[in-house]
Design a protein around this motif. Structure first.
Motif, short mmCIF file in Angstrom:
data_model
loop_
_atom_site.label_atom_id
_atom_site.label_comp_id
_atom_site.label_asym_id
_atom_site.label_seq_id
_atom_site.Cartn_x
_atom_site.Cartn_y
_atom_site.Cartn_z
N SER A 26 44.36 33.54 29.46
CA SER A 26 43.53 34.34 28.56
C SER A 26 43.37 35.80 28.96
O SER A 26 42.87 36.60 28.15
CB SER A 26 42.12 33.70 28.45
OG SER A 26 41.52 33.60 29.72
N ALA A 27 43.77 36.17 30.17
CA ALA A 27 43.58 37.57 30.59
C ALA A 27 44.56 37.90 31.71
O ALA A 27 45.15 37.02 32.34
CB ALA A 27 42.14 37.78 31.07
N THR A 31 41.99 41.91 35.12
CA THR A 31 40.79 41.61 34.32
C THR A 31 40.01 40.46 34.94
O THR A 31 38.77 40.53 35.08
CB THR A 31 41.17 41.25 32.88
OG1 THR A 31 41.97 42.28 32.32
CG2 THR A 31 39.92 41.04 32.02
N PRO A 205 38.06 39.02 27.62
CA PRO A 205 38.33 38.30 26.37
C PRO A 205 37.12 37.45 25.97
O PRO A 205 36.25 37.16 26.79
CB PRO A 205 39.52 37.41 26.72
CG PRO A 205 39.42 37.22 28.20
CD PRO A 205 38.85 38.49 28.74
N GLU A 207 37.25 34.35 24.89
CA GLU A 207 37.49 32.92 25.04
C GLU A 207 36.55 32.28 26.08
O GLU A 207 36.28 32.88 27.13
CB GLU A 207 38.94 32.64 25.46
CG GLU A 207 39.95 32.88 24.35
CD GLU A 207 40.50 34.30 24.42
OE1 GLU A 207 39.83 35.15 25.04
OE2 GLU A 207 41.58 34.55 23.86
N PHE A 210 37.99 31.73 29.66
CA PHE A 210 37.96 32.84 30.61
C PHE A 210 36.71 32.77 31.47
O PHE A 210 36.77 32.89 32.70
CB PHE A 210 38.02 34.17 29.86
CG PHE A 210 37.84 35.38 30.75
CD1 PHE A 210 38.90 35.87 31.48
CD2 PHE A 210 36.60 36.01 30.85
CE1 PHE A 210 38.74 36.98 32.30
CE2 PHE A 210 36.43 37.11 31.67
CZ PHE A 210 37.51 37.60 32.39
#
Length: 316
Positions: A26-27, A31, A205, A207, A210
């Protein structure tokens, strides 16, 4: 107590590779690392402000040394691990490459730290490397589409962590674990915020996966794995505790197979057996060598113990 701490350390340290895999979908690596350390650093700084007793007597150079150790042991080490996983290297293989660390640390412990490494311990170290190599070859054969140079990146992190270990061991100042954890996390937060902002990857993000990964990494990997790493080093010495790193590869491989369907076959099982044998041999070698030194006599008098290094990793 040391046995239970060792089990907890292996599980918590291995969880870092799994957490990196959880967040990789997701990243980007910077991040994930930014949001792993930024809130953690804020919390630790607030706690340090309230509890100032642990900071008394520390010179500016002591804090600066801890900041450098944080750059090496967290920023440098974790960035390479996360980036390798982001490129497609499996969590088990990444853990395996880091498994070379005990052999390098064991080879350097003698000349740099004046720590005795017995023949049995060397045998255990070689067994551990063999187990790590078996798992690596099995995993590499099962994965395609990953650039060959991606497998070299974790080696940079391995050397970064070793450098941090020996830098700390050369320090004469004994720093409380809470202080070192605060400085390391604050230094990493600054480094990863700068990297994420410069790369335009500072926005997290939306999500849920994450934030699950971030919670996982903070609770298990940072407080559990990273905290226990320094605690066990101070209690047991660099050779014995780094031998536990041999177990990270097979444990992570099993974990990755269960959670992500990564390959796990007879070769991985063989690697696990070799890793377990390595730990047993090294710890028995350390115990027997301690008994020999304690019983040696010179001219009818008990021999003096081997010179111990300055710093927190004196053998006990």
């Amino acid at each position: 107590m040391n046995f239970l701490l060792s089990i907890a350390f292996v599980l918590c340290w291995s969880s870092g590779f799994i957490g990196a895999k959880l967040g990789a979908g997701s990243a980007s690596a910077v991040t994930i690392l930014m949001w792993r350390f930024l809130p953690l650093a804020v919390i630790l700084i607030v706690v340090a402000t309230v509890r100032r007793t642990s900071w008394r007597g520390l010179a500016v150079r002591d804090v600066a040394r801890q900041a450098m150790i944080g750059v090496l042991s967290q920023s440098g080490y974790l960035l390479t691990v996360y980036y390798a996983i982001q490129l497609g290297v499996s969590s088990g293989t990444t853990a395996l490459i880091d498994g070379v660390q005990p052999l390098v640390a064991g080879a350097l412990a003698g000349p740099l730290l004046r720590q005795y490494v017995s023949r049995k311990q060397w045998l255990g170290l070689c067994l551990g490397v063999s187990g790590a190599a078996v798992v690596t070859m099995a995993d590499a054969a099962a994965r395609t589409g990953v650039a060959w140079w991606a497998y070299l990146i974790p080696f940079l992190g391995m050397f970064s962590l070793i450098a941090a270990t020996f830098l700390e061991s050369r320090s004469r100042a004994r720093v409380a674990p809470a202080v070192s954890m605060t400085v390391h996390c604050a230094t990493s937060a600054v480094a990863f915020v700068a990297l994420a902002v410069s790369a335009g990857a500072a926005t997290p993000p939306a999500e849920l996966s994450f934030w699950v990964a971030i919670t996982w990494l903070v609770a298990l990997s940072t407080f559990g794995g990273y905290g226990l790493y320094w605690l066990i080093l101070r209690r047991s010495g660099v050779t014995k505790v780094n031998t536990l790193m041999f177990l990270m590869t097979p444990v992570t491989a099993v974990w990755g197979a269960l959670m992500f369907g990564e390959s796990f076959g007879p070769q991985t099982a063989l690697g696990l057996a070799l890793g377990l044998a390595a730990v047993v041999v090294v710890h028995r070698g350390a115990t027997s060598s301690t008994r020999v030194r304690a019983g040696d006599t010179v001219g009818g008098e008990a021999a003096r113990p081997a010179t111990r290094p300055h710093g927190p990793w004196q053998s006990t």
